[in-house]
Design a protein around this motif. Sequence first.
Motif, PDB file in Angstrom:
ATOM      1  N   GLU A  16     -15.070 -27.131  78.062  1.00 55.95           N
ATOM      2  CA  GLU A  16     -15.151 -28.414  77.492  1.00 55.95           C
ATOM      3  C   GLU A  16     -14.022 -29.200  76.984  1.00 55.95           C
ATOM      4  N   ASN A  17     -13.054 -28.293  76.174  1.00 56.97           N
ATOM      5  CA  ASN A  17     -11.742 -28.928  75.636  1.00 56.97           C
ATOM      6  C   ASN A  17     -10.817 -29.324  76.910  1.00 56.97           C
ATOM      7  N   HIS A  18     -10.862 -28.505  77.993  1.00 59.56           N
ATOM      8  CA  HIS A  18      -9.976 -28.753  79.043  1.00 59.56           C
ATOM      9  C   HIS A  18     -10.673 -30.036  79.826  1.00 59.56           C
ATOM     10  N   VAL A  19     -11.798 -30.302  80.068  1.00 54.87           N
ATOM     11  CA  VAL A  19     -12.305 -31.453  80.760  1.00 54.87           C
ATOM     12  C   VAL A  19     -12.070 -32.628  79.681  1.00 54.87           C
ATOM     13  N   LYS A  23      -9.538 -33.007  77.573  1.00 56.49           N
ATOM     14  CA  LYS A  23      -8.251 -33.588  77.635  1.00 56.49           C
ATOM     15  C   LYS A  23      -8.068 -34.304  78.935  1.00 56.49           C
ATOM     16  N   GLU A  24      -8.528 -33.574  80.057  1.00 56.58           N
ATOM     17  CA  GLU A  24      -8.407 -34.713  81.340  1.00 56.58           C
ATOM     18  C   GLU A  24      -8.898 -36.021  81.432  1.00 56.58           C
ATOM     19  N   LEU A  25     -10.284 -35.883  80.546  1.00 57.44           N
ATOM     20  CA  LEU A  25     -10.709 -37.349  80.457  1.00 57.44           C
ATOM     21  C   LEU A  25      -9.846 -38.277  79.462  1.00 57.44           C
ATOM     22  N   GLU A  26      -9.379 -37.596  78.546  1.00 54.46           N
ATOM     23  CA  GLU A  26      -8.527 -38.449  77.650  1.00 54.46           C
ATOM     24  C   GLU A  26      -7.308 -38.988  78.306  1.00 54.46           C
TER      25      GLU A  26
END
Length: 420
Positions: free
Chosen positions: A6-9, A11-14
């Motif tokens: 969730e954190n990885h996704v 960060k990519e979205l951000e």
Amino acid sequence: MNRYMENHVAKELEAMLKKAQPLFTTKSCCIYKVPHEIRQSNEDAYTPGLVSIGPLHYGNYRLVTMESHKQVYCQHFIQRSEASLSDLVSCVQQLEPHIRACYSEKINLTVDKLVKVIFIDCCFVIELFLRDEWMRNDAIFSKPWMWVRVIYDLLLLENQVPFFVFEMLYNLAFASRLNNGGKFSPFLRLAVGMFSKVEKQGVLTLETSRIAHFTDLLRYLYLTPFHTTTPRERGQLVLGHGASELFKAGVKFQVNKSNHDCILDLEFEHGVLKIPHILVHDKTEVRLRNIVALEQCHYPRHHYLTDYVNFLAQLVNSNKDVDVLINAGIIESTIIGNDTSVNKIFSDVGKNILMENYNANYLQICHGLNAYYKHPWHTKMATLRRDYFTTPWKTVTFIAGIALLLLILLIQTVCSILQV
């Protein structure tokens, strides 16, 4: 593990959202890719056929042939210029961010590449305009068909470079000859003189700073201060009857020869609709389509040419309607073939166009024409004139018939009195 994903996704979205940019990010935006809904009915009307100008059609394989010729013109412009190549290039480099901001589409060219494209294209156009005045022994000018195609390519909405780039390069190149009263005209006058050779329209009265590019310049040549200050109103521009039906109802059609010298000057009073002369030729559709597309994208609340096209499309929606205006001297067509194609031009140009207000004068004219048609007295009088007064012989016959009828009634009356 799930929390890590969730954190990885997230960060990519951000990171992705930070790079996102809205459409038309600046007020400088003035050069647009024509919307698909508009261009799909005639793709060629918006696509250059011989020469690309600016980045939107750069690299089109159909236009590669002219690239070498543009470079030759660019060389001649540099030789003609009193400024050095380095100074001219530096001028475009300084303007690059402002140039890029003028396009609605993202330009996938590096800074250096965009500078080269803009520089060569601007030098080509300026040299082209100058050669038109002094150097006619040229590959383009020696072939009229090529010259006309190049000029009309320069008027396409997608084939533009901001006007200020041309002006700054031109002023830098010929600074002393412009400032000392030499034979060099200001670039605006040079451009107007060039386009007036293919589009005989009005006189430009606006300052240079108001002109975005050549398509915009053509639009301004159609307008006068009279029209840019005409009030606009919400409503529907609906003309319930074409020219042939209005003619049968007694409406007269005349060429409007007002002092405004503008095709938009429509007038209706006392049963007479006055329309300025309209010359329709093979490039009329291309010209109108690009101005209408510009107004749709850039002037959504001041689309005066679009109003005009909308009105004409309703007025001449059949072969008979076109004939009425041709007979009145309003329409003159140089299109080879059947003049019925005239009504198709106006109807096709106005397709898929959205409008939220209209020229108040046109709304009033439509209301007046619709009311005139509905009045039964006008139709009866028009029928009477058409059936009995179209020729001197019919007029004499009608008057003689009426006189005979009155004489018979008079004799019958006298006989009745004598019998009593």
